[in-house]
Design a protein around this motif. Structure first.
Motif, PDB file in Angstrom:
ATOM      1  N   PRO A  91       2.929  -8.382 -15.394  1.00 27.42           N
ATOM      2  CA  PRO A  91       2.849  -9.000 -14.068  1.00 27.42           C
ATOM      3  C   PRO A  91       1.553  -8.628 -13.373  1.00 27.42           C
ATOM      4  O   PRO A  91       1.053  -7.502 -13.496  1.00 27.42           O
ATOM      5  N   LEU A  92       0.990  -9.555 -12.630  1.00 22.61           N
ATOM      6  CA  LEU A  92      -0.173  -9.274 -11.806  1.00 22.61           C
ATOM      7  C   LEU A  92       0.303  -8.652 -10.498  1.00 22.61           C
ATOM      8  O   LEU A  92       1.406  -8.917 -10.036  1.00 22.61           O
ATOM      9  N   ALA A  93      -0.536  -7.849  -9.899  1.00 20.29           N
ATOM     10  CA  ALA A  93      -0.125  -7.164  -8.677  1.00 20.29           C
ATOM     11  C   ALA A  93      -1.341  -6.847  -7.829  1.00 20.29           C
ATOM     12  O   ALA A  93      -2.483  -6.844  -8.305  1.00 20.29           O
ATOM     13  N   ALA A  94      -1.077  -6.590  -6.537  1.00 21.88           N
ATOM     14  CA  ALA A  94      -2.135  -6.143  -5.637  1.00 21.88           C
ATOM     15  C   ALA A  94      -2.700  -4.818  -6.140  1.00 21.88           C
ATOM     16  O   ALA A  94      -2.032  -4.053  -6.834  1.00 21.88           O
ATOM     17  N   ARG A  95      -3.968  -4.545  -5.757  1.00 29.35           N
ATOM     18  CA  ARG A  95      -4.634  -3.330  -6.208  1.00 29.35           C
ATOM     19  C   ARG A  95      -5.119  -2.531  -5.003  1.00 29.35           C
ATOM     20  O   ARG A  95      -5.624  -3.087  -4.020  1.00 29.35           O
ATOM     21  N   LEU A  96      -4.951  -1.203  -5.098  1.00 32.34           N
ATOM     22  CA  LEU A  96      -5.392  -0.282  -4.055  1.00 32.34           C
ATOM     23  C   LEU A  96      -6.578   0.523  -4.584  1.00 32.34           C
ATOM     24  O   LEU A  96      -6.493   1.155  -5.644  1.00 32.34           O
ATOM     25  N   PHE A  97      -7.676   0.513  -3.839  1.00 29.56           N
ATOM     26  CA  PHE A  97      -8.893   1.223  -4.220  1.00 29.56           C
ATOM     27  C   PHE A  97      -9.207   2.298  -3.174  1.00 29.56           C
ATOM     28  O   PHE A  97      -9.321   1.999  -1.982  1.00 29.56           O
TER      29      PHE A  97
END
Length: 589
Positions: A91-97
């Motif tokens: 699954p694709l998901a939001a990313r936190l940097f």
């Protein structure tokens, strides 16, 4: 645009920068550095050739300090394929940097690290937008993610996120198509409530077939679908929210909502909401106290354009570009309509000044989304940024694989009530064309000027680092509420200069489109002498002053430490106005 001659060292050479009458050379005002500093992210809209409407509308992002180390981190919202996903596919998901800036002001030390997994952040679904705010008043910002599908609330506990959607209150997981959201203390009880904007009643199974004027298949407009009502959730102060949409009155009018921003538009010290609706009348929800709102956009002059017609409105910017102390409204619209500039005449009565302000001619060719007022050159006047990208096929790009690309706009404030296109001076970063959607604003490298994070539909993220070479001073104010909400969102912040004039801004994270911005309040000071005082009008009614503030720094303000303390009578005024008072305020009295 003339910025005036200025000399700047580059290596061992000296060159003349933008605006020099002596040279055609100039240093770009912005550098695009996303990939270089570690922001490796490509938005996936999941387009399969069936032209499902959600594919063309997302997605946003956020600039926020999730680990409270003093610099801005980045959250990027992700889409996915809406149908036909292979079994077992990741699954694709939001990313936190995480921002690992090691030397404030030194862009060479700016680096981002993907910490999505270690932060416990694992959102799924078809993402649209994000709101950031410390709803539990524990000192770190929490997140609300909107989706085409159920929304999610994530509580931040010292840098680790927990999905608390189902324990925090019924309705937060709204299964409808939500777009933008805003944290704001509408009832002035010391904690942040949540306004959620919904778009239209769309389903993949009910997707319609639409064509452009040539008969080619294209994305449908919002009028092909039924709009759905927005939602308002009251923070109960115990980690839970109550859905007060019906009792507050905001379900009395519906629209295809895309953008939302909160501000006190009529000067009664209550937070109101402005909603940008796509192809339908925009809404201005004025807070009448006791938890009740009244829709006043038509009488206020901000529902339609000057011809009495609704527009394809997407993004919202709230600010005071004419420096008269009250919030004005900018709305990004679809190409051919021009973007709207509603000047506040006082008492929430507005005049559409897009034509005399020069904004109609500058924007008529663009479909705008993410936007905000920001003083990019630190001259004391609020300028404008607009992220642009088509929603239907652009004729000039017909035949290309993704014919929706447009360049972004930078509009320079040249006197408070007129604007000039400064996109050329912005440099190569503004020449690239993408399908712009979200825009978040904040000082990413802590060098005293505002940078811009831009999200692109079906494309890469862009980080526009402000490299403005003109030597002007600035001040950023970071608020910490003790009686009001911890971040001081909704506070009115002023800087009084030596000549006695006051620049007013307000603390917020909302506005733009699908995005959340830095809550620190930025002031460009031009060539002014030292700041005489910083003024803060807190949402609950307290007024405080701090004097002897140095320029070119981040000045942290803690409620109750100014030269004028929070007075008991102002707290009583707040109770009279709102009918409620926070438990923290009661304990302090």
């Amino acid at each position: 645009m003339r910025l005036g001659p200025c000399i700047r060292p580059i290596g061992v050479l000296w060159i003349l920068v933008a605006g020099s009458p002596l040279s055609g050379e100039f240093t770009a005002l912005f550098d695009e550095r996303a990939a270089e500093v570690g922001l490796h992210f490509e938005h996936v809209n999941g387009a399969t050739g069936r032209y499902h409407l959600p594919e063309i509308m997302g997605a946003g992002g956020a600039l926020f300090d999730y680990d409270t180390d003093g610099d801005l981190d980045v959250l990027l919202i992700q889409g996915r394929q809406l149908e036909g996903v292979a079994a077992g596919a990741s699954p694709l998901a939001a990313r936190l940097f995480r921002n690992d800036l090691s030397s404030p002001g030194d862009v060479a030390s700016l680096r981002f690290t993907d910490v999505t997994a270690r932060a416990g952040f694992a959102p799924g679904g078809y993402g649209m937008g994000v709101a950031a705010g410390d709803y539990d008043n524990d000192g770190d910002p929490d997140l609300y993610l909107t989706n085409y599908g159920p929304n999610r609330l994530y509580r931040n506990d010292r840098g680790r996120f927990t999905d608390v959607t189902h324990t925090a209150g019924a309705g937060l997981d709204d299964p409808r198509w939500s777009t933008s959201a805003a944290f704001s203390d509408y009832d002035a009880d010391g904690d942040l409530d949540l306004f959620v904007v919904n778009y239209v009643d769309f389903s993949v199974d009910g997707s319609k077939v639409c064509q452009d004027p040539t008969g080619a298949r294209d994305y449908c407009g919002p009028l092909q679908f039924r709009p759905v009502p927005d939602r308002l959730f009251r923070n109960d102060g115990n980690g839970a929210f109550t859905d007060v949409s019906e009792r507050s009155g905001i379900t009395a009018a519906t629209g295809a909502g895309l953008g939302v921003a909160s501000a006190d538009f009529n000067g009664d010290r209550r937070m109101d909401f402005y909603i940008a609706n796509d192809g339908m009348a925009n809404h201005l929800w004025l807070n009448r106290g006791n938890g009740v709102f009244e829709e006043d956009a038509l009488l206020a002059g901000v529902a339609f354009n000057a011809d009495g017609q609704p527009e394809g409105s997407m993004g919202v910017a709230i600010g005071d570009p004419d420096a008269d102390g009250d919030p004005d409204i900018f709305v990004s619209n679809i190409a051919g309509e021009t973007h709207a500039f509603y000047e506040n005449l006082g008492g929430a009565r507005f005049d559409d000044r897009r034509l005399p302000a020069g904004l109609a001619s500058a924007t008529h060719a663009y479909t705008g989304f993410g936007t905000d007022w920001f003083d990019y050159d630190n001259d004391g006047r609020l300028d404008l940024f607009v992220a642009n990208g088509g929603v239907t096929i652009l004729e000039a790009l017909r035949g290309e694989p993704y014919p929706f690309r447009q360049r972004n706009l930078l509009l320079h404030n040249i006197g408070g009530r007129r604007f000039q296109d400064a996109t050329r001076e912005a440099g190569p970063a503004f020449e690239a064309a993408h399908v712009g959607r979200g825009a978040a604003f904040g000082d990413v490298d802590n060098d005293g000027d505002v940078d811009v994070l831009v999200t692109n539909n079906g494309g890469p993220v862009r980080l526009m680092l402000n490299r403005n070479p003109v030597s002007r001073t600035s001040l950023q104010v970071r608020l910490e509420g003790t009686l009001d909400n911890r971040q001081g969102l909704g506070a009115r912040v002023g800087v009084r200069r030596q000549d006695g004039t006051v620049l007013w801004r307000h603390a917020r994270t909302d506005g733009s489109y699908l995005s959340a911005s830095d809550p620190r309040v930025h002031f460009g000071l031009g060539g002014a002498a030292d700041v005489e005082a910083v003024l803060v009008e807190w949402p609950l009614g307290g007024r405080e002053v701090w004097k002897g503030v140095a320029r070119n720094r981040i000045f942290s303000v803690r409620q109750g430490t100014g030269s004028e303390r929070y007075l008991a009578e102002t707290a009583a005024d707040a109770r009279t106005t709102t009918g409620r008072v926070s438990s923290r305020a009661r304990r302090s009295q």
